[in-house]
Scaffold this motif. Structure first.
Motif, PDB file in Angstrom:
ATOM      1  N   GLN A 179       0.673  -0.989   0.039  1.00 30.53           N
ATOM      2  CA  GLN A 179      -0.062   0.148   0.017  1.00 30.53           C
ATOM      3  C   GLN A 179       0.975   1.225  -0.043  1.00 30.53           C
ATOM      4  OE1 GLN A 179      -3.099   0.830  -0.310  1.00 30.53           O
ATOM      5  NE2 GLN A 179      -3.827  -1.604  -0.214  1.00 30.53           N
ATOM      6  N   ASN A 180       2.051   1.217   0.576  1.00 28.81           N
ATOM      7  CA  ASN A 180       2.989   2.312   0.814  1.00 28.81           C
ATOM      8  C   ASN A 180       3.401   2.775  -0.337  1.00 28.81           C
ATOM      9  OD1 ASN A 180       2.047   2.515   3.493  1.00 28.81           O
ATOM     10  ND2 ASN A 180       4.061   1.570   4.000  1.00 28.81           N
ATOM     11  N   LEU A 181       3.536   1.886  -1.458  1.00 29.77           N
ATOM     12  CA  LEU A 181       4.195   2.121  -2.850  1.00 29.77           C
ATOM     13  C   LEU A 181       3.134   2.722  -3.901  1.00 29.77           C
ATOM     14  CD1 LEU A 181       6.490  -1.191  -3.095  1.00 29.77           C
ATOM     15  CD2 LEU A 181       7.024   1.215  -2.460  1.00 29.77           C
ATOM     16  N   LEU A 182       1.809   2.527  -3.439  1.00 24.84           N
ATOM     17  CA  LEU A 182       0.836   2.809  -4.460  1.00 24.84           C
ATOM     18  C   LEU A 182       0.885   4.398  -4.289  1.00 24.84           C
ATOM     19  CD1 LEU A 182      -2.098   0.412  -3.871  1.00 24.84           C
ATOM     20  CD2 LEU A 182      -0.633   0.522  -5.775  1.00 24.84           C
ATOM     21  N   PRO A 183       0.384   5.125  -5.445  1.00 24.69           N
ATOM     22  CA  PRO A 183       0.402   6.659  -5.583  1.00 24.69           C
ATOM     23  C   PRO A 183      -0.692   7.129  -4.526  1.00 24.69           C
ATOM     24  CG  PRO A 183      -0.424   5.808  -7.543  1.00 24.69           C
ATOM     25  CD  PRO A 183       0.183   4.592  -6.886  1.00 24.69           C
ATOM     26  N   LYS A 184      -0.760   8.215  -3.757  1.00 23.00           N
ATOM     27  CA  LYS A 184      -1.809   8.489  -2.892  1.00 23.00           C
ATOM     28  C   LYS A 184      -2.906   9.366  -3.828  1.00 23.00           C
ATOM     29  CE  LYS A 184       1.451   9.616   1.049  1.00 23.00           C
ATOM     30  NZ  LYS A 184       2.337   8.634   0.667  1.00 23.00           N
ATOM     31  N   LYS A 185      -4.027   9.153  -3.059  1.00 24.74           N
ATOM     32  CA  LYS A 185      -5.092   9.693  -3.635  1.00 24.74           C
ATOM     33  C   LYS A 185      -5.479  11.150  -3.378  1.00 24.74           C
ATOM     34  CE  LYS A 185      -7.786   5.274  -3.794  1.00 24.74           C
ATOM     35  NZ  LYS A 185      -8.886   4.540  -3.287  1.00 24.74           N
ATOM     36  N   ILE A 186      -5.706  11.762  -4.236  1.00 29.41           N
ATOM     37  CA  ILE A 186      -5.880  13.260  -3.970  1.00 29.41           C
ATOM     38  C   ILE A 186      -7.367  13.379  -3.796  1.00 29.41           C
ATOM     39  CG2 ILE A 186      -5.776  15.613  -5.139  1.00 29.41           C
ATOM     40  CD1 ILE A 186      -3.543  14.496  -7.006  1.00 29.41           C
ATOM     41  N   VAL A 187      -7.736  14.127  -2.568  1.00 30.37           N
ATOM     42  CA  VAL A 187      -8.966  14.207  -2.018  1.00 30.37           C
ATOM     43  C   VAL A 187      -9.634  15.601  -2.687  1.00 30.37           C
ATOM     44  CG1 VAL A 187     -10.451  14.532  -0.244  1.00 30.37           C
ATOM     45  CG2 VAL A 187      -8.688  12.939  -0.072  1.00 30.37           C
TER      46      VAL A 187
END
Length: 141
Positions: free
Chosen positions: A121-129
């Motif tokens: 999960q840490n390697l996935l791009p962060k979602k922009i809220v």
């Protein structure tokens, strides 16, 4: 009234007496796996001094069930990948995605099986809220 010569054979050896056809223990138990061979392995393996008559039947049934379960799951994995032939990769996917088989074969290595696809999960791009800025979080007191 039939003639007496019709019932008796006139010449030659005639018909041989009916000998009952031998039925294997696998056929009696309704199994595909060889009960006799497993009995021989149990005896030659010296797992115990004596081997009961029911133990090879039971062990054959368990092995046949496990093989059928594994083949069914591997066939489903092959169909998911649009393949007609089961390869070691499909067996690996079937075993590792099934909880009970994975527990049974935890220490087994399947040659050419690969690994399960997994991205941490840490390697996935962060979602922009939307509506909030996802900049640096500062502490405000």
């Amino acid at each position: 009234m039939p003639s007496p010569t019709a019932t008796k054979s006139v010449g030659g050896r005639g018909k041989a007496p009916k000998v009952p056809k031998s039925v294997s223990r696998s056929q009696k138990a309704g199994l595909q796996f060889p009960v006799g061979r497993i009995a021989r392995f149990l005896k030659k393996g010296r797992y115990a001094q004596r081997v009961g008559s029911g133990s090879p039947v039971y062990l054959s049934a368990v092995l046949e069930y496990l093989a059928a379960e594994l083949l069914e799951l591997a066939g489903n994995a092959a169909r998911d990948n649009k393949k007609n032939r089961i390869v070691p990769r499909h067996i690996q996917l079937a075993v590792r995605n099934d909880e009970e088989l994975s527990k049974l074969l935890r220490s087994a290595t399947i040659a050419n099986g690969g690994v399960l696809p997994n991205i941490h999960q840490n390697l996935l791009p962060k979602k922009i809220v939307k509506g909030k800025e996802s900049g640096s979080v500062s502490q405000e007191f």
